[in-house]
Design a protein around this motif. Structure first.
Motif, PDB file in Angstrom:
ATOM      1  N   VAL A   1     103.171 -54.656 -32.277  1.00 38.37           N
ATOM      2  CA  VAL A   1     102.875 -55.822 -30.920  1.00 38.37           C
ATOM      3  C   VAL A   1     102.672 -57.316 -30.916  1.00 38.37           C
ATOM      4  O   VAL A   1     101.868 -57.572 -31.885  1.00 38.37           O
ATOM      5  CB  VAL A   1     101.771 -55.116 -29.949  1.00 38.37           C
ATOM      6  N   SER A   2     103.264 -57.997 -30.783  1.00 43.10           N
ATOM      7  CA  SER A   2     103.160 -59.185 -31.039  1.00 43.10           C
ATOM      8  C   SER A   2     103.908 -60.573 -29.931  1.00 43.10           C
ATOM      9  O   SER A   2     104.784 -59.711 -29.135  1.00 43.10           O
ATOM     10  CB  SER A   2     103.654 -59.797 -31.935  1.00 43.10           C
ATOM     11  N   GLY A   3     103.057 -61.895 -29.542  1.00 43.34           N
ATOM     12  CA  GLY A   3     103.893 -62.490 -28.418  1.00 43.34           C
ATOM     13  C   GLY A   3     103.298 -64.075 -29.199  1.00 43.34           C
ATOM     14  O   GLY A   3     102.647 -64.240 -29.199  1.00 43.34           O
ATOM     15  N   ASN A   4     104.032 -65.289 -28.446  1.00 40.91           N
ATOM     16  CA  ASN A   4     102.839 -66.099 -28.749  1.00 40.91           C
ATOM     17  C   ASN A   4     103.993 -67.025 -27.231  1.00 40.91           C
ATOM     18  O   ASN A   4     104.742 -66.922 -26.328  1.00 40.91           O
ATOM     19  CB  ASN A   4     104.092 -66.684 -29.999  1.00 40.91           C
ATOM     20  N   ASN A   5     102.998 -68.152 -27.603  1.00 44.55           N
ATOM     21  CA  ASN A   5     102.963 -69.483 -26.149  1.00 44.55           C
ATOM     22  C   ASN A   5     103.308 -70.312 -26.942  1.00 44.55           C
ATOM     23  O   ASN A   5     101.898 -70.372 -27.426  1.00 44.55           O
ATOM     24  CB  ASN A   5     101.844 -69.102 -25.118  1.00 44.55           C
ATOM     25  N   PRO A   6     104.749 -71.080 -27.708  1.00 43.37           N
ATOM     26  CA  PRO A   6     104.471 -71.734 -27.914  1.00 43.37           C
ATOM     27  C   PRO A   6     104.298 -73.214 -27.292  1.00 43.37           C
ATOM     28  O   PRO A   6     103.728 -74.228 -28.601  1.00 43.37           O
ATOM     29  CB  PRO A   6     106.416 -72.562 -28.800  1.00 43.37           C
ATOM     30  N   TYR A   7     103.970 -73.147 -26.402  1.00 43.57           N
ATOM     31  CA  TYR A   7     103.766 -74.094 -25.055  1.00 43.57           C
ATOM     32  C   TYR A   7     102.290 -74.537 -25.674  1.00 43.57           C
ATOM     33  O   TYR A   7     101.950 -75.526 -25.956  1.00 43.57           O
ATOM     34  CB  TYR A   7     104.033 -74.467 -23.432  1.00 43.57           C
ATOM     35  N   TRP A   8     101.260 -73.902 -25.972  1.00 46.43           N
ATOM     36  CA  TRP A   8     100.101 -73.542 -25.744  1.00 46.43           C
ATOM     37  C   TRP A   8      99.461 -73.419 -27.447  1.00 46.43           C
ATOM     38  O   TRP A   8      98.420 -73.559 -28.060  1.00 46.43           O
ATOM     39  CB  TRP A   8      99.038 -72.988 -24.712  1.00 46.43           C
ATOM     40  N   GLY A   9     100.510 -73.558 -28.034  1.00 45.43           N
ATOM     41  CA  GLY A   9     100.254 -72.986 -29.930  1.00 45.43           C
ATOM     42  C   GLY A   9      99.685 -72.051 -30.014  1.00 45.43           C
ATOM     43  O   GLY A   9      98.571 -71.349 -30.764  1.00 45.43           O
ATOM     44  N   ILE A  10      99.699 -70.582 -28.946  1.00 44.42           N
ATOM     45  CA  ILE A  10      99.543 -69.099 -28.937  1.00 44.42           C
ATOM     46  C   ILE A  10     100.035 -68.306 -29.322  1.00 44.42           C
ATOM     47  O   ILE A  10     100.951 -67.911 -28.953  1.00 44.42           O
ATOM     48  CB  ILE A  10      98.545 -68.964 -27.537  1.00 44.42           C
ATOM     49  N   THR A  11      99.543 -67.334 -30.558  1.00 46.94           N
ATOM     50  CA  THR A  11     100.640 -66.219 -31.130  1.00 46.94           C
ATOM     51  C   THR A  11      99.249 -65.310 -31.189  1.00 46.94           C
ATOM     52  O   THR A  11      98.154 -64.922 -31.579  1.00 46.94           O
ATOM     53  CB  THR A  11     100.925 -66.485 -32.728  1.00 46.94           C
ATOM     54  N   LEU A  12      99.770 -64.299 -30.922  1.00 50.86           N
ATOM     55  CA  LEU A  12      98.738 -62.935 -30.606  1.00 50.86           C
ATOM     56  C   LEU A  12      99.259 -61.637 -31.663  1.00 50.86           C
ATOM     57  O   LEU A  12     100.901 -60.997 -31.171  1.00 50.86           O
ATOM     58  CB  LEU A  12      98.935 -62.191 -28.646  1.00 50.86           C
ATOM     59  N   SER A  13      98.849 -60.450 -31.627  1.00 44.71           N
ATOM     60  CA  SER A  13      99.061 -59.864 -33.144  1.00 44.71           C
ATOM     61  C   SER A  13      98.047 -58.071 -32.605  1.00 44.71           C
ATOM     62  O   SER A  13      97.043 -59.145 -32.434  1.00 44.71           O
ATOM     63  CB  SER A  13      99.430 -59.864 -34.467  1.00 44.71           C
ATOM     64  N   VAL A  14      98.626 -57.290 -33.101  1.00 46.36           N
ATOM     65  CA  VAL A  14      97.572 -56.445 -33.059  1.00 46.36           C
ATOM     66  C   VAL A  14      97.242 -56.046 -34.540  1.00 46.36           C
ATOM     67  O   VAL A  14      98.415 -55.664 -35.224  1.00 46.36           O
ATOM     68  CB  VAL A  14      97.881 -55.183 -32.155  1.00 46.36           C
ATOM     69  N   LYS A  15      95.708 -55.562 -35.196  1.00 46.72           N
ATOM     70  CA  LYS A  15      96.375 -54.516 -35.933  1.00 46.72           C
ATOM     71  C   LYS A  15      94.435 -53.395 -36.023  1.00 46.72           C
ATOM     72  O   LYS A  15      94.415 -53.378 -35.037  1.00 46.72           O
ATOM     73  CB  LYS A  15      95.477 -55.643 -37.489  1.00 46.72           C
TER      74      LYS A  15
END
Length: 102
Positions: A1-15
């Motif tokens: 699972v991952s997602g990102n918001n390039p406008y805010w520079g955020i990337t989420l991932s799971v480990k």
């Protein structure tokens, strides 16, 4: 699972994924967000089914605290999420996790 918001520079991932929880990794680099980025303890887990994405269980009675967690700029931070009390042990499958950052 991952997602990102390039406008805010955020990337989420799971480990470290287990049937009862996981570690959520949040990276914030670049972007043009103004002010302090915050999140809280709230999260939601969806499971992919033949009807599309549905919440992994009924969480209408879950109470979340109002704690604010700063998402540091140009850095990586991690949060442990435990969904066992909300969803029980999740069987193998395709899941996604949602988290609000504001």
């Amino acid at each position: 699972v991952s997602g990102n918001n390039p406008y805010w520079g955020i990337t989420l991932s799971v480990k470290n994924i287990k049937s009862t929880g996981a570690t959520l990794v949040c990276e914030q680099f670049g972007g043009i967000a103004e002010g302090t980025l915050l999140t809280g303890n709230y999260f939601v887990v969806h499971k992919y089914t033949d009807k599309g994405w549905v919440e992994a269980g009924d969480t209408r009675n879950v109470v979340w605290d109002s704690m604010g967690i700063v998402v540091p700029r140009n850095s990586t931070c991690e949060w442990t999420v435990n969904w066992k009390n909300m969803y029980g042990k999740l069987p193998e499958g395709r899941y996604r996790i949602g988290k609000c950052i504001f």
